[in-house]
Design a protein around this motif. Structure first.
Motif: not given
Ligand code: HEM
Length: 422
Positions: A93, A101, A105, A220, A243, A250-251, A254-255, A291, A353-354, A360, A362-363, A367
């Motif tokens: 994505l 895209h 999305r 998901w 993905m 990504a999930a 980052t967190t 953040l 930051t996002f 932008q 999605m998570g 987070a």
């Protein structure tokens, strides 16, 4: 009059100054040369808030297609290694152009809605409590190794609907993906990284096959597989495999990084830490300011699809841009006293930051929920927490994913509130 001193030639996003403080290391740029060409990187670097936001905003003129491209060209041996594993990471994505895209999305957004995310809250709370239980009496912990890395990985796997696999292996894999995408590995490291990335790719394929055999479960990825039956041209096989791998990173990373960055900056600003310990209703504001001030995605990438300009600087078609979110977040032109940590800042949520615009994150609300719960549990149970003094904080050298490798904290277990007020 002398021309401002340009730091363009010396700009090194893999060096210690950028890793420790990306915004500080680019102050010279925000002040005098906010869009510059880095010959070392081969990228145009954009550092002011309005310019970074403008690039994010126009995802046609500034295509996200290079967002996951390897920033360091790899040697032949590493390319062969990746080929041996059938590595074929493609569009997901974050690096997909329009119109593909937005169709994807829109189709895949439902599991990110607040109502759906609320289902995950008890799990995040339970995990956070279990991990704090495991070290509350020890008086010392590395919050990265002992809590954030594993909790965020477990949450990510649950969210994605992936069966919990060997966490230690996954940890190695996802770091390899970060170095492969945004790092500057040496020739020897490139082959080792390619091995790990290749194995990660195959692992992602195996997990995907397993879910395909029974996609009725929560998460998901099963949701995406079910949807593929209705819209195979939107949710392609290549998308799902890419993905499956990119989604974990990504999930997760980052967190985990965001949590470690948050606790670090809060403990460095003791009065703020004490304020949120005394009044937990302020924690959501703390999350947003963390953040902004010390975010976990320092920079992102876009490709100019036509001759244009950014901040008055001509940018040719085909130019690659490194847009430095961390620098934008410390731009005095948008955030008053930007380097100060201000719990009551009224525009903290304007941070980039996002990212911003149609891609932008999605998570972002998942987070935010995780960060909020971690801070709630830590401030309630260990309000006397402090950073272990004089520890050497190190970061994985790369342009984009930023968080301390380790974060040692200490406290006196005899003073734990639950001992005096169980
Ligand atoms: C996209 C940051 C957590 C899923 C992005 C982007 C950034 C980002 C910078 C690119 C935005 C753009 O191009 O405008 C972060 C940070 C996180 C975080 C700092 C944690 C603090 C998560 C989580 C998930 C997630 C937990 C999933 C559960 C995604 C997805 C996209 C994305 C799917 C692609 C969206 C699109 O292109 O339409 N994130 N992210 N992120 N993120 Fe996150």
């Amino acid at each position: 009059m002398t021309a401002p001193v340009s730091g363009a030639a010396a700009f090194d996003p893999f060096g210690e100054a950028y890793q420790a403080d990306p915004a500080g290391s680019l102050r010279w740029s925000r002040d005098g040369e906010p869009v510059f060409y880095s010959p070392e990187l081969g990228y145009w670097v954009v550092t002011r808030y309005e310019d970074v936001k403008a690039v994010f905003r126009d995802n046609v003129l500034f295509s996200p297609s290079i967002a996951l491209e390897k920033i360091t060209p790899v040697c032949e041996e590493a390319t062969e290694t990746l080929a041996r594993y059938g590595y074929a990471m493609d569009r997901t994505l974050v690096n997909e152009d329009e119109p593909a895209h937005m169709a994807r999305r829109r189709a895949l957004i439902d599991p990110f809605t607040p109502a759906r995310l609320a289902h995950h809250e008890p799990m995040v709370r339970r995990l956070a409590r279990e991990y704090v239980d495991s070290f509350a009496d020890a008086g010392k912990a590395d919050l990265v190794d002992d809590m954030f890395w594993e909790v965020t990985l477990t949450v990510a796997l649950h969210f994605l609907g992936v069966p919990e696999e060997d966490m230690a292996t996954l940890r190695k894999y996802s770091i390899a993906h970060t170095v492969n995408t945004w790092g500057r590995p040496s020739r020897d490291e490139q082959v080792a990284v390619a091995e790990a990335v290749g194995k990660f790719w195959q692992f992602a394929g195996t997990v995907l096959d397993k879910i395909r055999r029974d996609p009725s479960g929560p998460g998901w990825m099963p949701y995406s597989i079910r949807l593929q039956r209705e819209m195979p041209e939107v949710i392609t096989d290549s998308y799902l495999h890419s993905m499956m791998m990119a989604g974990i990173v990504a999930a997760h990373e980052t967190t985990a990084n965001a949590a470690a960055n948050a606790v670090k900056v809060l403990l460095e600003n003791r009065t703020v830490w004490e304020e949120i310990c005394a009044d937990p209703s302020l924690i959501p504001y703390a999350v947003e300011e963390c953040l902004r001030h010390n975010g976990s995605v320092a920079a992102w990438r876009r490709l100019a699809t036509a001759d244009t300009e950014v901040g008055g600087v001509p940018i040719p078609r085909g130019a690659k841009l490194l847009i430095v979110n961390a620098s934008a977040n410390h731009d005095e032109r948008h955030f008053e006293h930007a380097d100060e940590f201000d719990l009551h800042r009224d525009n903290a949520a304007d941070h980039l930051t996002f990212g911003y615009g149609s891609h932008q994150c999605m998570g972002k609300n998942l987070a935010r929920m995780e960060l909020q719960i971690f801070l709630e549990e830590l401030t309630r149970r260990l309000p006397h927490l402090e950073l272990v003094p004089d520890q050497q904080i190190t970061y994985l050298p790369n342009t984009s994913f930023r968080g301390p490798d380790h974060l040692w904290v200490r406290w006196d277990p005899a003073a734990n509130p639950e001992r005096t007020d169980p």
